[in-house]
Design an enzyme around this catalytic site. Sequence first.
Site, mmCIF file in Angstrom:
data_model
loop_
_atom_site.group_PDB
_atom_site.id
_atom_site.type_symbol
_atom_site.label_atom_id
_atom_site.label_comp_id
_atom_site.label_asym_id
_atom_site.label_seq_id
_atom_site.Cartn_x
_atom_site.Cartn_y
_atom_site.Cartn_z
ATOM 1 N N TYR A 26 -9.284 -10.974 9.933
ATOM 2 C CA TYR A 26 -9.393 -11.654 8.644
ATOM 3 C C TYR A 26 -9.370 -13.174 8.781
ATOM 4 O O TYR A 26 -9.900 -13.882 7.923
ATOM 5 C CB TYR A 26 -8.265 -11.195 7.716
ATOM 6 C CG TYR A 26 -8.399 -9.759 7.268
ATOM 7 C CD1 TYR A 26 -9.510 -9.333 6.550
ATOM 8 C CD2 TYR A 26 -7.414 -8.826 7.568
ATOM 9 C CE1 TYR A 26 -9.649 -8.015 6.149
ATOM 10 C CE2 TYR A 26 -7.542 -7.504 7.161
ATOM 11 C CZ TYR A 26 -8.652 -7.098 6.450
ATOM 12 O OH TYR A 26 -8.783 -5.792 6.062
ATOM 13 N N GLU B 288 -15.595 2.601 9.267
ATOM 14 C CA GLU B 288 -16.127 3.616 10.175
ATOM 15 C C GLU B 288 -16.035 5.016 9.593
ATOM 16 O O GLU B 288 -15.064 5.364 8.926
ATOM 17 C CB GLU B 288 -15.341 3.600 11.498
ATOM 18 C CG GLU B 288 -15.462 2.316 12.287
ATOM 19 C CD GLU B 288 -14.700 2.355 13.602
ATOM 20 O OE1 GLU B 288 -14.726 1.352 14.330
ATOM 21 O OE2 GLU B 288 -14.074 3.410 13.915
ATOM 22 N N GLN C 176 0.815 -1.212 0.000
ATOM 23 C CA GLN C 176 0.000 0.000 0.000
ATOM 24 C C GLN C 176 0.852 1.266 0.000
ATOM 25 O O GLN C 176 0.327 2.370 0.074
ATOM 26 C CB GLN C 176 -0.918 -0.001 1.224
ATOM 27 C CG GLN C 176 -1.924 -1.141 1.229
ATOM 28 C CD GLN C 176 -2.708 -1.234 2.529
ATOM 29 O OE1 GLN C 176 -2.718 -0.326 3.353
ATOM 30 N NE2 GLN C 176 -3.378 -2.373 2.727
ATOM 31 N N HIS D 276 -1.320 0.103 5.657
ATOM 32 C CA HIS D 276 -1.932 0.980 6.663
ATOM 33 C C HIS D 276 -1.071 2.204 6.985
ATOM 34 O O HIS D 276 -0.887 2.558 8.139
ATOM 35 C CB HIS D 276 -2.247 0.204 7.944
ATOM 36 C CG HIS D 276 -3.262 -0.880 7.761
ATOM 37 N ND1 HIS D 276 -3.830 -1.536 8.825
ATOM 38 C CD2 HIS D 276 -3.823 -1.425 6.644
ATOM 39 C CE1 HIS D 276 -4.688 -2.453 8.363
ATOM 40 N NE2 HIS D 276 -4.683 -2.392 7.037
ATOM 41 N N TYR E 225 -10.724 5.870 19.839
ATOM 42 C CA TYR E 225 -11.726 5.228 18.986
ATOM 43 C C TYR E 225 -11.693 3.699 19.072
ATOM 44 O O TYR E 225 -12.445 3.032 18.359
ATOM 45 C CB TYR E 225 -11.571 5.735 17.548
ATOM 46 C CG TYR E 225 -11.965 7.198 17.479
ATOM 47 C CD1 TYR E 225 -13.266 7.584 17.186
ATOM 48 C CD2 TYR E 225 -11.048 8.190 17.821
ATOM 49 C CE1 TYR E 225 -13.639 8.916 17.200
ATOM 50 C CE2 TYR E 225 -11.420 9.527 17.835
ATOM 51 C CZ TYR E 225 -12.711 9.877 17.531
ATOM 52 O OH TYR E 225 -13.092 11.203 17.563
#
Length: 388
Positions: free
Chosen positions: A283, A262, A98, A169, A272
């Site tokens: 997963y 979210e 990513q 991430h 949070y």
Amino acid sequence: MKFSKLAVALSLPAFALASCGNANSVDETAAEGAVDPTNVSYNVEPMGEFNEPWAVAFAPGTDMIFLTEKPGTMRAVDTTSGAVMEVSGMPNVDYGGQGGLGDIAFLPSEAGEDLSERTIYLSWAEAGDDDTRGAVLGRGTLSCEAQACAVSGLDVIWRQAPKTGKRGHYSHRIAVSPDEQYLFVSSGDRQELEPAQDNTNNLGTVVRLDLDGTPAEGNPFADQGGITSEIWSYGHRNVLGLAFDPDGQLWDLEHGPAGGDEFNKVTRGTNYGWPTVSDGEHYNGDPIPNHSTRPEFQTAAIGWTPVIAPGDFLFYTGDAFPAWKGDPLMVGLASLGIVHVEIDGDTATEVARHTFDARIRGIEQGPDGNIWLIEDGEGGKLLKVSPN
């Protein structure tokens, strides 16, 4: 360079979302005299193909839109002529998974037709020692002259820490506060989970910085010094959207694990809950306690299971699409289009979806109120969405 434009008229029906938490299905009725959000008709014009486009932003006061491409390049598109140019001066990025070149941000106070001296903020994945990597934020100067654009003086002003061996991430979305005093940057958990609950690092957080990248005065943990003094909120997983609403409130849009995406109101010092709670599961199928089991953690304004796999979002403020005005529009990889949400205080409801038959990575509002989208992946198109 020019491209042919193929205009396709679309009028796409919305459909209800199976979801969890505070999410509701699409409201099939509209108040008398109100604009029906499920009935929005528009044209879509492809405006070229790009190599894994990741972020898109207009330089304020211009018709020039800038796109980052994840492998490490940036393009500028003159939306009046269709001309495309590469922007030189990009940093070396750690491309893989990513990671790569990330977000773009400009200062609205510098709006104007002149692009000779413009502050630009960029985020990207930076390589570290021993096969590690982490997100960074850089500030430089953008100049465009004679069909050529370049970024100069690009300096790293903030780093995600610690760097890790994972390739996911990063988050690294950038939001400039409406008063233009602060930079908010999302810092993902880097697939490490537990650091999101440990404020001796800045993983799994949203940080609040001065425009030069230093920790802002008044942050909730400022008295602890060091990296902790950067943190504005924590307990986040992978924040891929970060934006202020028309009233100046910050919101985020983040990926859950298997379920549990979210949309959150981001407030000072708030936890949070990730990875202690989530409305999804791991997963591998291992359960995670739901938000409802731990009221000390902030719950989402709306959550999604099945996921929308968010790319980015914005609050629409233009006049071209009255049904969208004032509301958040989310784009998704799994949802293949735009998800229209309405906010009521601390909760939100999905009211419509518009599908594009492609994974949508980014969204931007043009100066005329039209919407611009970027598709995900190699050959991802830039799409102009205008009223039909």
